[in-house]
Design a protein around this motif. Structure first.
Motif, PDB file in Angstrom:
ATOM      1  N   VAL A  84      50.490  -5.722 -11.807  1.00  0.00           N
ATOM      2  CA  VAL A  84      49.177  -5.780 -11.951  1.00  0.00           C
ATOM      3  C   VAL A  84      48.480  -7.071 -11.924  1.00  0.00           C
ATOM      4  O   VAL A  84      48.984  -7.783 -13.343  1.00  0.00           O
ATOM      5  CB  VAL A  84      48.412  -4.816 -12.746  1.00  0.00           C
ATOM      6  N   TYR A  85      47.786  -7.686 -11.393  1.00  0.00           N
ATOM      7  CA  TYR A  85      47.330  -9.093 -11.568  1.00  0.00           C
ATOM      8  C   TYR A  85      45.695  -9.193 -11.766  1.00  0.00           C
ATOM      9  O   TYR A  85      45.048  -8.633 -10.878  1.00  0.00           O
ATOM     10  CB  TYR A  85      47.719 -10.267 -10.478  1.00  0.00           C
ATOM     11  N   TYR A  86      45.331  -9.529 -12.859  1.00  0.00           N
ATOM     12  CA  TYR A  86      43.933  -9.865 -13.294  1.00  0.00           C
ATOM     13  C   TYR A  86      43.595 -11.255 -12.998  1.00  0.00           C
ATOM     14  O   TYR A  86      44.284 -12.022 -13.485  1.00  0.00           O
ATOM     15  CB  TYR A  86      43.614  -9.363 -14.710  1.00  0.00           C
ATOM     16  N   LYS A  87      42.364 -11.390 -12.246  1.00  0.00           N
ATOM     17  CA  LYS A  87      41.893 -12.834 -11.803  1.00  0.00           C
ATOM     18  C   LYS A  87      41.271 -13.375 -13.049  1.00  0.00           C
ATOM     19  O   LYS A  87      40.297 -13.881 -12.711  1.00  0.00           O
ATOM     20  CB  LYS A  87      41.212 -12.756 -10.612  1.00  0.00           C
ATOM     21  N   VAL A  88      41.730 -13.353 -14.146  1.00  0.00           N
ATOM     22  CA  VAL A  88      41.396 -14.033 -15.162  1.00  0.00           C
ATOM     23  C   VAL A  88      42.602 -14.705 -16.105  1.00  0.00           C
ATOM     24  O   VAL A  88      43.611 -14.000 -16.382  1.00  0.00           O
ATOM     25  CB  VAL A  88      40.759 -13.026 -16.030  1.00  0.00           C
ATOM     26  N   GLY A  89      42.111 -15.946 -16.436  1.00  0.00           N
ATOM     27  CA  GLY A  89      43.328 -16.654 -17.230  1.00  0.00           C
ATOM     28  C   GLY A  89      42.520 -17.619 -18.281  1.00  0.00           C
ATOM     29  O   GLY A  89      41.401 -17.424 -18.430  1.00  0.00           O
ATOM     30  N   SER A  90      43.232 -18.393 -19.017  1.00  0.00           N
ATOM     31  CA  SER A  90      42.741 -19.362 -19.861  1.00  0.00           C
ATOM     32  C   SER A  90      41.793 -20.388 -19.484  1.00  0.00           C
ATOM     33  O   SER A  90      40.785 -20.779 -20.089  1.00  0.00           O
ATOM     34  CB  SER A  90      43.771 -20.080 -20.821  1.00  0.00           C
ATOM     35  N   LYS A  91      41.638 -20.575 -18.291  1.00  0.00           N
ATOM     36  CA  LYS A  91      40.821 -21.402 -17.548  1.00  0.00           C
ATOM     37  C   LYS A  91      39.431 -21.058 -17.454  1.00  0.00           C
ATOM     38  O   LYS A  91      38.591 -21.763 -17.068  1.00  0.00           O
ATOM     39  CB  LYS A  91      41.143 -21.852 -16.167  1.00  0.00           C
ATOM     40  N   ASN A  92      39.224 -19.542 -17.560  1.00  0.00           N
ATOM     41  CA  ASN A  92      38.026 -19.139 -17.475  1.00  0.00           C
ATOM     42  C   ASN A  92      37.375 -18.807 -19.046  1.00  0.00           C
ATOM     43  O   ASN A  92      36.265 -18.605 -18.982  1.00  0.00           O
ATOM     44  CB  ASN A  92      38.177 -17.455 -16.915  1.00  0.00           C
ATOM     45  N   GLU A  93      37.898 -19.309 -19.844  1.00  0.00           N
ATOM     46  CA  GLU A  93      37.568 -19.140 -21.422  1.00  0.00           C
ATOM     47  C   GLU A  93      36.637 -20.266 -21.719  1.00  0.00           C
ATOM     48  O   GLU A  93      36.530 -21.554 -21.502  1.00  0.00           O
ATOM     49  CB  GLU A  93      38.803 -19.302 -22.247  1.00  0.00           C
ATOM     50  N   PRO A  94      35.345 -20.240 -22.276  1.00  0.00           N
ATOM     51  CA  PRO A  94      34.531 -20.879 -22.700  1.00  0.00           C
ATOM     52  C   PRO A  94      34.683 -21.604 -24.029  1.00  0.00           C
ATOM     53  O   PRO A  94      35.518 -21.181 -24.632  1.00  0.00           O
ATOM     54  CB  PRO A  94      33.039 -20.078 -22.672  1.00  0.00           C
ATOM     55  N   ARG A  95      33.993 -22.754 -24.174  1.00  0.00           N
ATOM     56  CA  ARG A  95      34.061 -23.216 -25.613  1.00  0.00           C
ATOM     57  C   ARG A  95      33.888 -22.116 -26.728  1.00  0.00           C
ATOM     58  O   ARG A  95      33.074 -21.250 -26.770  1.00  0.00           O
ATOM     59  CB  ARG A  95      32.960 -24.194 -25.967  1.00  0.00           C
ATOM     60  N   GLY A  96      34.950 -22.226 -27.737  1.00  0.00           N
ATOM     61  CA  GLY A  96      34.565 -21.357 -28.830  1.00  0.00           C
ATOM     62  C   GLY A  96      35.617 -20.064 -28.546  1.00  0.00           C
ATOM     63  O   GLY A  96      35.561 -19.073 -29.596  1.00  0.00           O
ATOM     64  N   HIS A  97      35.982 -19.954 -27.398  1.00  0.00           N
ATOM     65  CA  HIS A  97      36.811 -18.671 -27.367  1.00  0.00           C
ATOM     66  C   HIS A  97      38.085 -18.819 -26.558  1.00  0.00           C
ATOM     67  O   HIS A  97      38.711 -17.978 -25.698  1.00  0.00           O
ATOM     68  CB  HIS A  97      35.941 -17.800 -26.095  1.00  0.00           C
ATOM     69  N   THR A  98      38.678 -19.925 -26.888  1.00  0.00           N
ATOM     70  CA  THR A  98      39.988 -20.193 -26.361  1.00  0.00           C
ATOM     71  C   THR A  98      40.871 -19.414 -26.946  1.00  0.00           C
ATOM     72  O   THR A  98      40.794 -18.723 -28.106  1.00  0.00           O
ATOM     73  CB  THR A  98      40.462 -21.589 -26.698  1.00  0.00           C
ATOM     74  N   GLY A  99      42.161 -18.957 -26.054  1.00  0.00           N
ATOM     75  CA  GLY A  99      42.956 -17.852 -26.395  1.00  0.00           C
ATOM     76  C   GLY A  99      42.527 -16.352 -25.986  1.00  0.00           C
ATOM     77  O   GLY A  99      43.315 -15.447 -26.522  1.00  0.00           O
TER      78      GLY A  99
END
Length: 963
Positions: free
Chosen positions: A79-94
């Motif tokens: 199962v692959y979800y099309k979301v990774g760390s590149k989608n994270e905004p400032r303050g929500h890394t990780g």
């Protein structure tokens, strides 16, 4: 990654010497046939790579891909979800990675994700996060497919009611310890500095996937709920089912379990292309490392760019091949480096081009940098040769063919199809990449390299010294000083959520029994036994030539002799130098690895069936005709000394060699398991020692050959006879390792090795057991170890990691060597919980089974769950080969694994508890801790154990230039 297998410390790869009295020439007919055999062309290899599939899309947007492979009664669920760390905004890394962990904590109708799947025989059950995606994998018996789909759908559609503040806090702690574990390694901060130097603040690929400590600390339950709602709808998911399944069977199952999950918002695209620096940048960072590391870095386009295949192959020629430009010039040529590499780390929207030089101790830095730069300049000026391109492409394609053995996991056919769909909207995109590689010309590669590597470079160098940076302050957005995050209460109350619809897990259907491959035997004319298991899933085979030696043989020689001897084997023969040996393997798409365990010294050949004859000829040349030139000896010895220095700087490696010496005393198993000996013994070794050791240990009457793959015995035996049949044993009696040497009495104690500035402590513990790997009837002990610490759901891991959040993973194991076995534990933990962890570990061990006997759930998991998982465990040629060799080494019958299910069913909780009471108690354990003394030592008071404090050993000196 959520689960991290605690792999063994890498051992130094090694080599042999064969004196004139032992050599046997290849027969003229075999040599001629091998010379005339034409390796398969890249185009021929590409034609063998095929993963047929069918695809359908549900109304809610879930894309499903089906690949049928009936070789085993298993199905891989990917199962692959099309979301990774590149989608994270400032303050929500990780956040993407944190949610990957939360995904395993249970959903509305599944209290714990791992327990039902592992009880059903799933192997592996895991997940990982990267810049572009989050993925989850499990390979289950066909009868457990509905259960796996039910569980995947429940966490996709019904996760949030089960995400509590308690679960968030615990997984936050696990993730932060995963970050500390990575940061604690030599060169562990490099990736942070690389992305920060190449990319501007705000670039989606700049912050690390694991994120910053501050952002993880500040994550609230409301934050993570919102993150899930915005990203994890079925329209952002690709599901691949590969294995014992077809589309007609799969579609109604997928519709049943996933069809009612509503669409979510589409994941917004991000702009994240490569960046060109305005001018060259150079930066030095200091770290607790043994050698100076020079690196040169650029960004480049992503995986769908037409330049990417050329860059990938071009960088492989520069520093990936064993005969790479960097190795030829700097390691074997001028001998300025102990190792080099270069690679293109490709992501969806950009890639990192990197070249690395680990400078040989004593070499002037300016000289090293000049030579490093010259290799690149010459390469860009001249470009690769036709032969280099063919060798690189053949090697890469051979790896792709080997990957087709697995239907699932992180790199099998399921992931290949999923990534094609996620990144390129084409499940068969791998074919375009391979066809593009096969069609590459030197001119095309040269043009791409000059286009991207002639831009301003980021020179990032890691200099030995005191670490001044802290990983705790890195990995975030990068402008926190200018844009401080508003204060957040990570325990702020969030509204309760409705439980959601009740769903019932389906039962596991009957699971097919393990069918272990048929085994054939033969004997060569010189007495070498040959074992073959034929498997035709891929046109490859794997072969080992095992010698009854291993690192334990150093008990009769100088410590480090066997490892150095083995590492010289592929450095030159009577007719080939090291570069020519590497080039020959690359042309054939073959790989010859030489290493050792405690008991065996092993030469392993992985070969394409089409290229078997010349691959065998090359393997025989290495074993029978090593040259052992003085210059090669001096160079390889210096590399071994650098590897030893690296071992001293690695907390886990240092703990491992310290523990083995402490518990085994003067027994041969006290020899360092990395094969490197010690600084004094390594410095004293001479070519004469190597020759003498080879005469003693590397001989046909100590050898056995095992083969698994696409070949018949009728084809194989004549080739082996031609290659090895003329090799005669010397008259001298074969040596015997003194494995009956007494081991010292168990001694409860702590050995603390001071490693300043360590965010984690690496705890290892062990005790020698009154049995050997050849002791029959020890299956209850194996199951008891599984209950205690042998897998993810074990008591120790659930306590220290999942409940307390002090570690990224705790494991125990019971070794099965030919000689005395040992129970060992490893627990990397946050530094301020070192003492508490020892208390918790000893309490958990003492409670089993005295106050906490085996539960019904544990018994089912380690017996019936293991039985159901057996077909998964022998999917690859390498796994079958390992099982056959282990049976032979331990004196087991050939049908051992076929009969193991019956043995497990006869073992009850009482027998498992008795084994735990006899062998797995904390009494007499030696604990080795590698950590910061000023933080750790005060925590050891009150443990009731004597404490010995040691300084970390100094790195050894490099070998002199001439001997």
């Amino acid at each position: 990654m959520r689960k991290s297998p605690l792999s063994s410390v890498p051992a130094l790869a090694a080599a042999l010497f064969l004196s004139t009295s032992l050599t046997a020439p290849l027969t003229p007919a075999f040599a001629a046939a091998a010379q005339q055999a034409q390796p398969a062309s890249p185009q021929e290899l590409v034609s063998k790579v095929d993963i047929p599939y069918e695809k359908f899309v549900l109304p809610n947007g879930l894309t499903t891909i089906i690949h049928t492979d009936r070789k085993a009664p298993i199905v891989a669920v990917t199962v692959y979800y099309k979301v990774g760390s590149k989608n994270e905004p400032r303050g929500h890394t990780g956040f993407a990675h944190l949610y990957e962990h939360l995904f395993f904590g249970g959903s509305a109708n599944v209290p714990n994700y791992d327990i039902p799947l592992e009880a059903a025989g799933s192997t592996p059950t895991n997940g990982s996060t990267w810049y572009d995606r989050t993925n989850y994998v499990e390979t289950v018996p066909t009868g457990a497919l509905d259960l796996a789909l039910f569980m995947e759908s429940d966490r996709m559609g019904h996760l949030l009611p089960a995400v509590t503040q308690d679960k968030l806090d615990k997984q936050r702690g696990v993730v932060q310890n995963e970050k500390r574990q990575g940061d604690n390694q030599p060169y562990g901060l490099y990736d942070y500095f690389q992305s920060e130097g190449l990319l501007p603040v705000g670039h989606p690929y700049r912050h690390s996937t694991i994120g910053s400590m501050a952002d993880l600390d500040a994550a609230t339950l409301t934050d993570v709920r919102q993150w899930f709602t915005e990203h994890y709808g079925p329209n952002n998911v690709v599901l691949v089912l590969s294995g014992d399944i077809d589309a007609a069977t799969a579609r109604p199952k997928v519709e049943k379990w996933f069809g009612d999950i509503p669409r979510g918002p589409d994941v917004a695209p991000v702009k994240a292309g490569p960046v060109t620096l305005p001018a060259p940048v150079s930066r030095d960072i200091t770290d607790q490392v043994p050698v100076l590391r020079l690196t040169r870095n650029w960004t480049a386009p992503g995986l769908n760019d037409p330049d990417t295949p050329a860059l990938n192959v071009g960088m492989y020629i520069l520093g990936g091949l064993a005969s790479s430009r960097l190795d030829n010039a700097l390691v074997r040529g001028q001998e300025l480096a102990v190792s080099t590499t270069a690679y293109d780390q490709v992501f969806q929207q950009l890639s990192f081009l990197t070249m690395v030089m680990n400078v040989k101790p004593g070499v002037d830095r300016a000289l090293a940098e000049k030579a490093f730069g010259k290799v690149l300049a010459d390469y860009l000026r001249d470009g690769p040769t036709e032969d280099e391109v063919r060798r690189a492409v053949t090697t890469l394609l051979s790896g792709e063919i080997g990957g087709l053995e697995r239907v699932g996991g992180f790199s099998g056919k399921g992931s290949t199809l999923a990534e094609g769909q996620v990144y390129s909207n084409d499940p068969a995109h791998y074919k375009k990449d391979l066809e593009a590689m096969a069609a590459l010309t030197p001119e095309r590669i040269k043009a791409a390299l000059n286009k991207w590597l002639s831009r301003p470079v980021y020179a990032l160098n890691v200099v030995p010294g005191k670490r001044t940076a802290s990983g705790d302050q890195m990995g975030g957005w990068g402008d926190e000083a200018d844009h401080p995050a508003p204060p957040a209460d990570p325990h702020a109350k969030a509204p309760a959520l409705a439980a959601g619809p009740a769903r019932t897990a389906p039962p596991v259907q009957p699971v097919s029994a393990l069918k272990f491959p048929a085994i054939e035997h033969a004997t060569l004319s010189n007495g070498i036994p040959v074992t073959l298991a034929r498997r035709t899933a891929v046109p490859k085979l794997v072969m080992t030539v095992d010698f009854d030696a291993g690192y334990a043989a150093d008990a009769l020689d100088t410590p480090g002799t066997q490892g150095l001897m083995l590492s010289l084997l592929d450095q030159g023969t009577a007719t080939r130098n090291a570069t020519q040996i590497a080039e020959a393997q690359e042309r054939l798409g073959a790989s010859i690895d030489i290493d050792a365990s405690r008991d065996d010294s092993t030469v392993t050949l992985s070969a394409l069936t089409d290229n078997l004859a010349p691959s065998l000829a090359l393997t025989a040349d290495l074993i029978l005709h090593p040259a052992f030139k003085p210059a090669d000896f001096t160079r390889v010895k210096a590399q071994a000394q650098a590897a030893l220095a690296q071992t001293f700087s690695s907390p886990r490696a240092l703990a491992s060699r310290t523990l083995d010496a402490a518990i085994y005393g003067k027994h041969p198993y006290a020899q360092p398991g990395d094969g490197l000996g010690n600084a004094q013994s390594l410095a004293a070794l001479t070519p004469a020692n190597i020759r003498a050791a080879h005469d003693e240990w590397m001989r046909p009457d100590l050898a056995s050959i095992t083969v698994v793959g696409d070949v018949t015995m009728a084809q194989l035996k004549p080739l082996l006879e031609q290659a090895f049949g003329g090799w005669k044993a010397p008259e001298a009696k074969a040596p015997v390792k003194p494995l009956d040497t007494a081991t010292p009495p168990a001694k409860a104690r702590v050995i603390l090795i001071d490693r300043p500035n360590s965010p984690q402590s690496v705890i290892m513990a062990g005790r020698v057991l009154p049995l050997t790997g050849r002791t029959p009837g020890e299956e209850p002990l194996e199951l008891a170890n599984d209950v205690l610490g042998g897998d993810f759901l074990s008591r120790l891991n659930l306590d220290i990691r999942e409940e307390k959040g002090w570690s990224y993973g705790v494991r125990t194991g019971v070794s099965q060597p030919t000689g005395p076995s040992a129970v060992q534990l490893i627990a990397p933990v946050q530094a301020d919980r070192t003492g508490d962890t020892i208390k918790a570990v000893t309490a958990d061990m003492a409670a089993f089974p005295a106050t906490q006997p085996v539960s019904a759930e544990e018994l089912q998991r380690v017996t019936e769950g293991a039985i159901r998982g057996m077909p998964n465990q022998f999917e690859t040629n390498a796994s079958v080969l390992s099982a056959i060799r282990k049976n032979a080494r331990l004196g087991r019958p050939e049908d051992y694994y076929a009969t193991l299910a019956g043995k497990y069913r006869t073992i009850g909780a009482k027998a498992i508890g008795a084994a735990a009471a006899q062998y797995l108690q904390p009494t007499g354990l030696t604990f080795v801790i590698v950590g910061d003394r000023k933080v750790v030592e005060p925590q050891l008071q009150g443990l009731g154990l004597p404490v010995e404090v040691r300084e970390a050993p100094a790195a050894p000196e490099a070998a002199p230039e001439k001997e």
